[in-house]
Enzyme design. Structure first.
Site: not given
Length: 533
Positions: A43, A47, A146-147, A156, A292, A296, A379, A381
Protein backbone atom coordinates in the site's frame (compact mmCIF):
# COMPACT_ATOMS: atom_id res chain seq x y z
CA UNK A 1 4.91 -8.43 23.99
CA UNK A 2 6.31 -5.01 24.91
CA UNK A 3 10.09 -4.78 25.19
CA UNK A 4 11.24 -3.72 28.70
CA UNK A 5 13.19 -0.81 27.17
CA UNK A 6 10.25 0.54 25.15
CA UNK A 7 9.97 4.30 25.56
CA UNK A 8 13.57 4.61 26.76
CA UNK A 9 16.24 6.60 24.86
CA UNK A 10 18.16 4.68 22.21
CA UNK A 11 21.60 3.45 23.24
CA UNK A 12 24.73 3.08 21.12
CA UNK A 13 24.03 -0.59 20.48
CA UNK A 14 20.62 0.28 19.01
CA UNK A 15 22.05 2.47 16.24
CA UNK A 16 22.46 1.36 12.66
CA UNK A 17 25.97 1.38 11.18
CA UNK A 18 25.29 3.80 8.33
CA UNK A 19 28.56 3.08 6.51
CA UNK A 20 27.88 -0.67 6.43
CA UNK A 21 24.26 -0.07 5.44
CA UNK A 22 25.16 2.09 2.45
CA UNK A 23 27.93 -0.35 1.46
CA UNK A 24 25.39 -3.18 1.51
CA UNK A 25 23.06 -1.10 -0.68
CA UNK A 26 25.69 -1.16 -3.45
CA UNK A 27 27.48 -4.46 -2.74
CA UNK A 28 24.62 -6.87 -2.02
CA UNK A 29 22.64 -8.07 -5.03
CA UNK A 30 19.18 -9.61 -4.61
CA UNK A 31 18.40 -13.09 -5.89
CA UNK A 32 15.31 -12.78 -8.12
CA UNK A 33 14.61 -16.45 -7.42
CA UNK A 34 13.98 -15.67 -3.75
CA UNK A 35 10.46 -14.31 -3.29
CA UNK A 36 11.49 -12.20 -0.30
CA UNK A 37 14.18 -10.43 -2.36
CA UNK A 38 11.93 -9.43 -5.26
CA UNK A 39 10.29 -6.02 -5.71
CA UNK A 40 6.95 -5.95 -3.92
CA UNK A 41 4.66 -2.93 -4.02
CA UNK A 42 2.36 -2.82 -1.00
CA UNK A 43 0.00 0.00 0.00
CA UNK A 44 3.03 2.31 0.37
CA UNK A 45 5.37 1.18 -2.40
CA UNK A 46 8.42 -1.07 -2.08
CA UNK A 47 10.23 -1.26 1.27
CA UNK A 48 13.12 -3.26 2.67
CA UNK A 49 16.66 -3.18 4.02
CA UNK A 50 20.01 -3.36 2.24
CA UNK A 51 21.19 -5.80 4.92
CA UNK A 52 18.55 -8.38 3.91
CA UNK A 53 18.86 -7.87 0.12
CA UNK A 54 15.36 -6.39 0.02
CA UNK A 55 16.26 -2.75 -0.76
CA UNK A 56 19.40 -2.40 -2.86
CA UNK A 57 20.69 -0.57 -5.90
CA UNK A 58 19.39 -3.28 -8.23
CA UNK A 59 15.85 -2.85 -6.89
CA UNK A 60 15.86 0.90 -7.50
CA UNK A 61 17.37 0.68 -10.99
CA UNK A 62 14.82 -1.94 -12.03
CA UNK A 63 11.86 -0.20 -10.40
CA UNK A 64 12.72 3.19 -11.90
CA UNK A 65 13.11 1.68 -15.37
CA UNK A 66 9.71 0.02 -14.93
CA UNK A 67 8.23 3.41 -13.98
CA UNK A 68 9.74 5.00 -17.10
CA UNK A 69 8.16 2.30 -19.25
CA UNK A 70 4.83 2.67 -17.42
CA UNK A 71 4.85 6.44 -18.02
CA UNK A 72 5.56 5.97 -21.73
CA UNK A 73 2.82 3.36 -22.10
CA UNK A 74 0.23 5.53 -20.35
CA UNK A 75 1.04 8.86 -21.97
CA UNK A 76 2.41 10.49 -18.82
CA UNK A 77 4.76 13.01 -20.43
CA UNK A 78 4.87 15.84 -17.89
CA UNK A 79 7.47 16.40 -15.18
CA UNK A 80 8.19 13.81 -12.51
CA UNK A 81 8.56 15.37 -9.05
CA UNK A 82 11.27 13.50 -7.13
CA UNK A 83 11.53 13.79 -3.34
CA UNK A 84 13.31 11.94 -0.54
CA UNK A 85 13.26 11.74 3.26
CA UNK A 86 16.06 11.51 5.85
CA UNK A 87 16.67 7.74 5.95
CA UNK A 88 20.26 6.76 5.14
CA UNK A 89 19.24 4.79 2.04
CA UNK A 90 17.08 7.57 0.61
CA UNK A 91 19.91 9.63 -0.89
CA UNK A 92 21.64 6.79 -2.77
CA UNK A 93 18.25 5.57 -4.01
CA UNK A 94 17.36 9.08 -5.17
CA UNK A 95 20.69 9.29 -7.04
CA UNK A 96 20.06 5.95 -8.77
CA UNK A 97 16.53 6.97 -9.69
CA UNK A 98 17.77 10.20 -11.28
CA UNK A 99 20.40 8.29 -13.28
CA UNK A 100 17.70 6.10 -14.84
CA UNK A 101 15.12 8.85 -15.29
CA UNK A 102 17.64 11.06 -17.10
CA UNK A 103 18.75 8.21 -19.35
CA UNK A 104 15.11 7.69 -20.35
CA UNK A 105 14.60 11.37 -21.12
CA UNK A 106 12.14 11.99 -18.29
CA UNK A 107 11.83 15.60 -17.14
CA UNK A 108 12.61 15.49 -13.42
CA UNK A 109 12.16 18.20 -10.79
CA UNK A 110 14.17 17.90 -7.57
CA UNK A 111 14.13 20.14 -4.51
CA UNK A 112 15.42 23.63 -5.30
CA UNK A 113 16.86 24.05 -1.79
CA UNK A 114 18.61 20.67 -1.74
CA UNK A 115 16.47 19.66 1.23
CA UNK A 116 14.25 16.79 2.29
CA UNK A 117 10.76 16.46 0.87
CA UNK A 118 7.63 15.31 2.72
CA UNK A 119 5.23 13.10 0.79
CA UNK A 120 2.38 15.66 0.96
CA UNK A 121 4.63 18.34 -0.56
CA UNK A 122 5.22 16.11 -3.58
CA UNK A 123 1.52 15.30 -3.86
CA UNK A 124 0.65 18.99 -3.62
CA UNK A 125 3.16 19.88 -6.36
CA UNK A 126 1.74 17.25 -8.72
CA UNK A 127 -1.84 18.41 -8.19
CA UNK A 128 -0.89 22.07 -8.63
CA UNK A 129 0.74 21.22 -11.96
CA UNK A 130 -2.21 19.12 -13.15
CA UNK A 131 -4.88 21.57 -11.93
CA UNK A 132 -5.54 23.02 -15.39
CA UNK A 133 -6.71 19.68 -16.72
CA UNK A 134 -4.82 20.09 -20.01
CA UNK A 135 -1.21 19.80 -21.09
CA UNK A 136 1.40 17.22 -20.06
CA UNK A 137 0.47 15.27 -16.91
CA UNK A 138 2.86 15.15 -13.97
CA UNK A 139 3.54 12.40 -11.46
CA UNK A 140 6.11 11.77 -8.74
CA UNK A 141 8.32 9.47 -6.71
CA UNK A 142 9.02 9.78 -2.99
CA UNK A 143 12.01 7.85 -1.67
CA UNK A 144 10.92 6.90 1.85
CA UNK A 145 10.06 3.88 4.00
CA UNK A 146 7.78 6.13 6.09
CA UNK A 147 8.12 5.40 9.83
CA UNK A 148 10.19 2.22 9.35
CA UNK A 149 13.49 1.69 11.23
CA UNK A 150 16.71 3.48 10.13
CA UNK A 151 18.04 0.39 8.33
CA UNK A 152 15.12 0.44 5.87
CA UNK A 153 14.58 2.16 2.56
CA UNK A 154 11.40 2.78 0.60
CA UNK A 155 10.29 3.82 -2.87
CA UNK A 156 6.75 5.13 -3.42
CA UNK A 157 5.08 5.43 -6.81
CA UNK A 158 1.47 4.67 -7.67
CA UNK A 159 0.00 2.67 -9.30
CA UNK A 160 2.50 0.05 -10.70
CA UNK A 161 3.18 -3.29 -9.04
CA UNK A 162 6.53 -5.06 -9.03
CA UNK A 163 5.92 -7.20 -12.12
CA UNK A 164 8.03 -5.43 -14.72
CA UNK A 165 10.71 -4.49 -12.17
CA UNK A 166 11.16 -8.16 -11.28
CA UNK A 167 11.45 -9.09 -14.95
CA UNK A 168 14.29 -6.57 -15.24
CA UNK A 169 15.97 -7.99 -12.13
CA UNK A 170 15.73 -11.55 -13.44
CA UNK A 171 17.30 -10.45 -16.73
CA UNK A 172 20.31 -8.95 -14.98
CA UNK A 173 19.18 -5.34 -15.50
CA UNK A 174 20.13 -5.55 -19.20
CA UNK A 175 17.20 -3.38 -20.29
CA UNK A 176 17.82 -0.68 -17.70
CA UNK A 177 18.91 2.62 -19.22
CA UNK A 178 21.28 4.61 -17.02
CA UNK A 179 23.73 7.50 -17.22
CA UNK A 180 26.35 8.56 -14.63
CA UNK A 181 24.98 10.80 -11.88
CA UNK A 182 27.03 13.84 -12.95
CA UNK A 183 25.46 13.68 -16.40
CA UNK A 184 22.01 13.08 -14.94
CA UNK A 185 22.26 16.06 -12.58
CA UNK A 186 23.41 18.34 -15.43
CA UNK A 187 20.94 17.01 -18.02
CA UNK A 188 18.53 19.38 -19.76
CA UNK A 189 15.71 17.19 -18.44
CA UNK A 190 16.70 17.75 -14.79
CA UNK A 191 15.39 20.87 -13.09
CA UNK A 192 14.41 22.13 -9.67
CA UNK A 193 11.18 22.96 -7.87
CA UNK A 194 10.63 24.83 -4.61
CA UNK A 195 8.64 22.16 -2.79
CA UNK A 196 8.86 23.96 0.55
CA UNK A 197 7.79 27.37 -0.75
CA UNK A 198 4.98 26.00 -2.87
CA UNK A 199 3.57 23.93 -0.03
CA UNK A 200 3.89 26.42 2.84
CA UNK A 201 2.50 29.39 0.91
CA UNK A 202 -0.65 27.42 0.02
CA UNK A 203 -1.48 26.27 3.57
CA UNK A 204 -4.15 28.98 4.28
CA UNK A 205 -6.22 27.35 1.54
CA UNK A 206 -6.69 24.27 3.72
CA UNK A 207 -6.16 25.33 7.38
CA UNK A 208 -7.24 28.51 9.22
CA UNK A 209 -3.80 29.79 10.19
CA UNK A 210 -5.15 33.25 10.96
CA UNK A 211 -7.32 31.76 13.73
CA UNK A 212 -4.32 29.92 15.16
CA UNK A 213 -2.21 33.06 15.15
CA UNK A 214 -5.02 35.21 16.54
CA UNK A 215 -5.66 32.85 19.44
CA UNK A 216 -1.96 32.59 20.22
CA UNK A 217 -2.04 28.79 20.30
CA UNK A 218 1.33 27.55 21.55
CA UNK A 219 2.46 24.65 19.35
CA UNK A 220 5.30 22.19 19.72
CA UNK A 221 6.21 20.33 16.54
CA UNK A 222 8.51 17.30 16.49
CA UNK A 223 9.56 16.13 13.00
CA UNK A 224 11.12 12.99 14.58
CA UNK A 225 14.21 13.68 12.49
CA UNK A 226 12.21 13.51 9.29
CA UNK A 227 11.59 15.45 6.09
CA UNK A 228 9.25 18.00 7.70
CA UNK A 229 12.05 19.54 9.80
CA UNK A 230 12.55 22.62 7.61
CA UNK A 231 8.83 22.89 6.91
CA UNK A 232 7.83 23.47 10.52
CA UNK A 233 10.40 26.21 10.97
CA UNK A 234 9.23 27.88 7.76
CA UNK A 235 5.56 27.64 8.80
CA UNK A 236 6.38 29.28 12.14
CA UNK A 237 8.21 32.24 10.59
CA UNK A 238 6.03 32.66 7.48
CA UNK A 239 2.80 32.88 9.48
CA UNK A 240 4.20 34.33 12.72
CA UNK A 241 2.95 31.44 14.83
CA UNK A 242 3.93 30.62 18.41
CA UNK A 243 5.48 27.38 17.21
CA UNK A 244 8.60 25.64 18.51
CA UNK A 245 10.39 22.92 16.56
CA UNK A 246 11.23 20.80 19.59
CA UNK A 247 13.73 18.60 17.77
CA UNK A 248 15.39 20.25 14.75
CA UNK A 249 18.07 17.56 14.43
CA UNK A 250 18.59 15.23 11.47
CA UNK A 251 20.73 12.11 11.93
CA UNK A 252 20.51 8.97 9.80
CA UNK A 253 20.91 6.81 12.93
CA UNK A 254 17.94 8.58 14.60
CA UNK A 255 19.88 8.39 17.87
CA UNK A 256 17.53 10.94 19.49
CA UNK A 257 14.53 8.58 19.32
CA UNK A 258 13.06 6.58 22.17
CA UNK A 259 12.60 2.89 21.42
CA UNK A 260 9.29 1.60 20.10
CA UNK A 261 7.22 -1.22 21.64
CA UNK A 262 9.56 -3.96 20.32
CA UNK A 263 12.81 -2.25 21.34
CA UNK A 264 13.52 -0.97 17.82
CA UNK A 265 14.01 2.59 16.63
CA UNK A 266 10.91 3.45 14.63
CA UNK A 267 9.62 6.94 13.82
CA UNK A 268 5.98 6.06 14.49
CA UNK A 269 4.17 9.21 15.61
CA UNK A 270 1.15 7.16 16.72
CA UNK A 271 3.22 5.11 19.20
CA UNK A 272 3.39 6.30 22.82
CA UNK A 273 6.82 4.66 23.08
CA UNK A 274 8.32 6.37 20.02
CA UNK A 275 6.68 9.65 21.08
CA UNK A 276 7.76 9.43 24.73
CA UNK A 277 10.03 12.48 24.56
CA UNK A 278 7.26 14.71 23.23
CA UNK A 279 4.67 13.30 25.63
CA UNK A 280 6.98 14.24 28.50
CA UNK A 281 6.61 17.87 27.37
CA UNK A 282 2.83 17.81 26.88
CA UNK A 283 2.19 20.58 29.44
CA UNK A 284 4.53 23.03 27.68
CA UNK A 285 2.20 23.45 24.69
CA UNK A 286 -1.50 23.84 23.95
CA UNK A 287 -0.95 21.34 21.14
CA UNK A 288 2.15 19.23 20.47
CA UNK A 289 2.47 17.26 17.27
CA UNK A 290 4.70 14.64 15.69
CA UNK A 291 5.19 13.43 12.12
CA UNK A 292 6.74 10.30 10.75
CA UNK A 293 9.77 10.56 8.49
CA UNK A 294 7.96 11.53 5.28
CA UNK A 295 5.28 13.51 7.18
CA UNK A 296 2.29 11.63 5.82
CA UNK A 297 1.20 10.63 9.34
CA UNK A 298 0.37 12.65 12.42
CA UNK A 299 0.52 12.30 16.20
CA UNK A 300 -1.44 14.70 18.43
CA UNK A 301 -0.43 15.38 22.05
CA UNK A 302 -2.58 17.52 24.35
CA UNK A 303 -1.98 18.80 27.91
CA UNK A 304 -5.05 17.00 29.27
CA UNK A 305 -4.89 13.78 27.27
CA UNK A 306 -1.30 13.06 26.26
CA UNK A 307 -0.94 11.24 22.93
CA UNK A 308 -4.34 10.79 21.33
CA UNK A 309 -5.39 7.45 19.91
CA UNK A 310 -5.42 7.93 16.09
CA UNK A 311 -9.02 6.75 15.85
CA UNK A 312 -10.09 9.29 18.45
CA UNK A 313 -8.47 12.17 16.61
CA UNK A 314 -9.97 11.12 13.26
CA UNK A 315 -13.45 11.25 14.82
CA UNK A 316 -12.76 14.70 16.31
CA UNK A 317 -11.35 16.04 13.03
CA UNK A 318 -14.35 14.79 11.06
CA UNK A 319 -16.88 16.21 13.52
CA UNK A 320 -15.16 19.61 13.49
CA UNK A 321 -14.42 19.91 9.77
CA UNK A 322 -17.85 18.96 8.46
CA UNK A 323 -19.38 21.59 10.74
CA UNK A 324 -16.77 24.31 10.12
CA UNK A 325 -16.14 24.04 6.36
CA UNK A 326 -19.13 25.73 4.73
CA UNK A 327 -17.33 25.67 1.39
CA UNK A 328 -17.39 21.89 1.20
CA UNK A 329 -19.90 20.16 -1.10
CA UNK A 330 -23.07 19.23 0.80
CA UNK A 331 -23.13 15.63 -0.54
CA UNK A 332 -19.41 15.00 0.18
CA UNK A 333 -18.96 11.75 2.09
CA UNK A 334 -16.73 10.82 5.02
CA UNK A 335 -14.11 8.27 3.98
CA UNK A 336 -12.70 5.64 6.35
CA UNK A 337 -10.92 2.33 6.02
CA UNK A 338 -12.91 -0.61 7.32
CA UNK A 339 -10.52 -1.24 10.23
CA UNK A 340 -11.02 2.29 11.56
CA UNK A 341 -13.24 2.91 14.59
CA UNK A 342 -17.03 2.72 14.34
CA UNK A 343 -17.06 5.96 16.33
CA UNK A 344 -16.51 7.50 12.90
CA UNK A 345 -19.71 5.81 11.66
CA UNK A 346 -21.69 7.28 14.55
CA UNK A 347 -20.20 10.76 14.16
CA UNK A 348 -20.92 10.63 10.42
CA UNK A 349 -24.52 9.64 11.03
CA UNK A 350 -24.83 12.49 13.55
CA UNK A 351 -23.60 14.90 10.89
CA UNK A 352 -26.14 13.62 8.38
CA UNK A 353 -23.37 12.67 5.98
CA UNK A 354 -22.77 9.57 3.88
CA UNK A 355 -20.02 7.14 4.90
CA UNK A 356 -17.61 5.63 2.38
CA UNK A 357 -16.02 2.53 3.95
CA UNK A 358 -13.16 1.11 1.87
CA UNK A 359 -10.36 -1.50 2.16
CA UNK A 360 -7.05 -0.64 3.83
CA UNK A 361 -4.99 1.74 1.68
CA UNK A 362 -5.26 5.48 1.11
CA UNK A 363 -5.45 4.94 -2.66
CA UNK A 364 -9.16 4.20 -2.29
CA UNK A 365 -9.85 7.85 -1.40
CA UNK A 366 -7.97 9.39 -4.34
CA UNK A 367 -10.80 9.66 -6.88
CA UNK A 368 -13.25 10.95 -4.25
CA UNK A 369 -10.85 13.66 -3.08
CA UNK A 370 -10.17 14.67 -6.69
CA UNK A 371 -13.84 15.10 -7.64
CA UNK A 372 -15.03 16.35 -4.22
CA UNK A 373 -17.33 13.40 -3.53
CA UNK A 374 -15.18 12.64 -0.45
CA UNK A 375 -14.18 15.59 1.74
CA UNK A 376 -12.13 13.65 4.29
CA UNK A 377 -10.34 10.31 4.03
CA UNK A 378 -8.67 8.70 7.04
CA UNK A 379 -6.96 5.51 8.20
CA UNK A 380 -6.66 4.11 11.72
CA UNK A 381 -2.86 4.19 11.32
CA UNK A 382 -2.85 7.99 11.76
CA UNK A 383 -3.00 8.98 8.11
CA UNK A 384 -5.57 11.35 6.60
CA UNK A 385 -6.17 14.27 4.27
CA UNK A 386 -9.08 16.57 3.51
CA UNK A 387 -10.30 19.12 1.00
CA UNK A 388 -9.30 22.75 0.84
CA UNK A 389 -11.62 25.28 2.45
CA UNK A 390 -13.27 26.01 -0.90
CA UNK A 391 -14.01 22.31 -1.50
CA UNK A 392 -11.24 21.59 -4.02
CA UNK A 393 -8.56 18.92 -3.64
CA UNK A 394 -5.50 19.58 -1.45
CA UNK A 395 -3.55 16.31 -1.72
CA UNK A 396 -4.33 12.79 -2.83
CA UNK A 397 -1.90 11.36 -0.30
CA UNK A 398 -1.93 11.47 3.48
CA UNK A 399 -0.79 14.78 4.93
CA UNK A 400 0.41 14.71 8.53
CA UNK A 401 1.29 18.41 8.53
CA UNK A 402 -2.24 19.69 7.87
CA UNK A 403 -3.70 17.21 10.37
CA UNK A 404 -1.26 18.56 12.97
CA UNK A 405 -2.14 22.17 12.14
CA UNK A 406 -5.83 21.26 12.26
CA UNK A 407 -5.42 20.29 15.93
CA UNK A 408 -4.22 23.83 16.60
CA UNK A 409 -7.12 25.27 14.58
CA UNK A 410 -9.63 23.22 16.59
CA UNK A 411 -8.08 24.51 19.81
CA UNK A 412 -8.13 28.11 18.55
CA UNK A 413 -11.70 28.10 17.23
CA UNK A 414 -13.46 26.00 19.88
CA UNK A 415 -11.39 26.83 22.97
CA UNK A 416 -11.13 23.09 23.69
CA UNK A 417 -8.34 20.63 23.01
CA UNK A 418 -8.97 17.78 20.56
CA UNK A 419 -8.92 15.30 23.47
CA UNK A 420 -11.59 17.35 25.29
CA UNK A 421 -13.63 17.32 22.08
CA UNK A 422 -13.36 13.54 21.96
CA UNK A 423 -14.73 13.24 25.48
CA UNK A 424 -17.73 15.22 24.29
CA UNK A 425 -18.20 12.75 21.44
CA UNK A 426 -18.16 9.80 23.84
CA UNK A 427 -20.91 11.42 25.92
CA UNK A 428 -23.05 11.52 22.78
CA UNK A 429 -22.11 8.35 20.93
CA UNK A 430 -20.59 5.94 23.48
CA UNK A 431 -17.04 5.12 24.51
CA UNK A 432 -15.50 2.36 22.35
CA UNK A 433 -12.55 0.14 23.24
CA UNK A 434 -10.33 -0.77 20.28
CA UNK A 435 -7.35 -3.07 19.81
CA UNK A 436 -5.20 -4.67 17.13
CA UNK A 437 -3.41 -7.97 17.79
CA UNK A 438 -1.11 -9.94 15.48
CA UNK A 439 -1.69 -13.71 15.50
CA UNK A 440 0.65 -16.35 14.03
CA UNK A 441 -0.47 -17.87 10.72
CA UNK A 442 1.19 -19.97 8.04
CA UNK A 443 1.42 -18.79 4.45
CA UNK A 444 -1.30 -21.27 3.54
CA UNK A 445 -3.57 -19.95 6.29
CA UNK A 446 -2.95 -16.36 5.21
CA UNK A 447 -3.84 -17.27 1.64
CA UNK A 448 -7.02 -18.98 2.85
CA UNK A 449 -7.96 -15.89 4.88
CA UNK A 450 -7.53 -13.67 1.83
CA UNK A 451 -9.86 -15.98 -0.15
CA UNK A 452 -12.68 -16.18 2.41
CA UNK A 453 -16.31 -15.77 1.42
CA UNK A 454 -19.09 -14.62 3.81
CA UNK A 455 -20.71 -18.06 3.53
CA UNK A 456 -17.74 -19.61 5.35
CA UNK A 457 -18.77 -17.80 8.56
CA UNK A 458 -21.15 -20.25 10.20
CA UNK A 459 -21.65 -18.35 13.48
CA UNK A 460 -24.87 -16.40 13.93
CA UNK A 461 -23.81 -14.39 17.00
CA UNK A 462 -20.76 -12.33 17.97
CA UNK A 463 -20.09 -12.07 21.71
CA UNK A 464 -23.80 -12.40 22.53
CA UNK A 465 -25.20 -10.21 19.75
CA UNK A 466 -26.62 -11.23 16.36
CA UNK A 467 -24.19 -10.84 13.49
CA UNK A 468 -25.43 -8.07 11.22
CA UNK A 469 -22.90 -8.53 8.42
CA UNK A 470 -19.99 -10.74 7.40
CA UNK A 471 -17.96 -8.88 4.81
CA UNK A 472 -15.16 -9.82 2.41
CA UNK A 473 -15.70 -6.78 0.22
CA UNK A 474 -15.85 -3.16 1.37
CA UNK A 475 -19.34 -1.62 1.70
CA UNK A 476 -18.22 1.66 0.15
CA UNK A 477 -16.86 0.43 -3.17
CA UNK A 478 -17.25 -3.35 -3.35
CA UNK A 479 -13.48 -3.89 -3.52
CA UNK A 480 -12.06 -7.06 -1.92
CA UNK A 481 -10.71 -6.44 1.57
CA UNK A 482 -8.29 -9.36 1.44
CA UNK A 483 -9.77 -10.78 4.63
CA UNK A 484 -12.93 -10.75 6.72
CA UNK A 485 -14.97 -8.26 8.75
CA UNK A 486 -17.83 -9.36 11.05
CA UNK A 487 -20.18 -6.74 12.47
CA UNK A 488 -22.70 -6.73 15.34
CA UNK A 489 -24.61 -3.85 16.97
CA UNK A 490 -22.05 -3.08 19.70
CA UNK A 491 -18.83 -4.40 18.22
CA UNK A 492 -16.96 -5.86 15.29
CA UNK A 493 -13.75 -7.55 14.26
CA UNK A 494 -11.70 -7.64 11.08
CA UNK A 495 -8.85 -9.95 10.11
CA UNK A 496 -6.30 -9.40 7.35
CA UNK A 497 -3.15 -11.36 6.46
CA UNK A 498 0.14 -9.50 6.81
CA UNK A 499 2.02 -8.98 3.56
CA UNK A 500 5.44 -9.19 5.20
CA UNK A 501 5.16 -11.50 8.22
CA UNK A 502 3.61 -14.90 8.98
CA UNK A 503 0.79 -13.39 11.01
CA UNK A 504 -2.70 -12.11 10.46
CA UNK A 505 -3.81 -8.79 11.90
CA UNK A 506 -6.89 -8.96 14.10
CA UNK A 507 -8.69 -5.65 14.67
CA UNK A 508 -11.62 -5.48 17.09
CA UNK A 509 -13.78 -2.88 18.79
CA UNK A 510 -16.53 -2.85 21.41
CA UNK A 511 -18.86 -0.15 22.69
CA UNK A 512 -19.57 -2.30 25.80
CA UNK A 513 -16.14 -2.26 27.44
CA UNK A 514 -12.94 -4.27 27.73
CA UNK A 515 -14.65 -7.51 28.74
CA UNK A 516 -16.87 -7.49 25.70
CA UNK A 517 -13.87 -6.67 23.50
CA UNK A 518 -12.03 -9.71 24.88
CA UNK A 519 -15.06 -11.87 24.10
CA UNK A 520 -15.14 -10.55 20.52
CA UNK A 521 -11.43 -11.29 20.09
CA UNK A 522 -11.77 -14.82 21.47
CA UNK A 523 -14.70 -15.65 19.21
CA UNK A 524 -12.98 -13.99 16.25
CA UNK A 525 -10.07 -16.40 16.57
CA UNK A 526 -12.51 -19.31 16.68
CA UNK A 527 -14.39 -18.10 13.59
CA UNK A 528 -11.15 -17.58 11.68
CA UNK A 529 -9.70 -20.94 12.75
CA UNK A 530 -12.87 -22.72 11.63
CA UNK A 531 -12.74 -20.96 8.27
CA UNK A 532 -9.05 -21.30 7.40
CA UNK A 533 -7.93 -24.30 9.45
Amino acid sequence: MVDPRAGQPAAAEDLVDVAKLVTAYYAVHPDPGEAAQRVSFGTSGHRGSAFTATFNEDHILATTQAICEYRAAHGIDGPLYLGADTHALSEPAQVNALEVLAANGVNVLIDARGGYTPTPAVSRAILAHNAGGSGPRADGIVVTPSHNPPSDGGFKYNPPDGGRANELLADGLKAVRRVPYARAAAADTTGTYDFLGGYVSALPQVVDLAAIRGAGVRIGADPLGGASVAYWGEIASYYDLDLTVVNPGVDATFRFMTLDWDGKIRMDCSSPYAMASLIARQHEFAVATGNDTDADRHGIVTPDGGLMNPNHYLAVAIDYLYRARDGWPAPAAVGKTLVSSSMIDRVTEGLGRALLEVPVGFKWFVLGLLDGSVAFGGEESAGASFLQRNGSVWTTDKDGIILALLAAEITAVTGSSPSERYQDLTSRFGNPVYARVDTAATREQKAALARLSPEQVSASDLAGEPIMAALTTAPGNGAPIGGLKVVAASGWFAARPSGTEDVYKLYAESFRGAGHLAAIQEQAREIIAAAIG
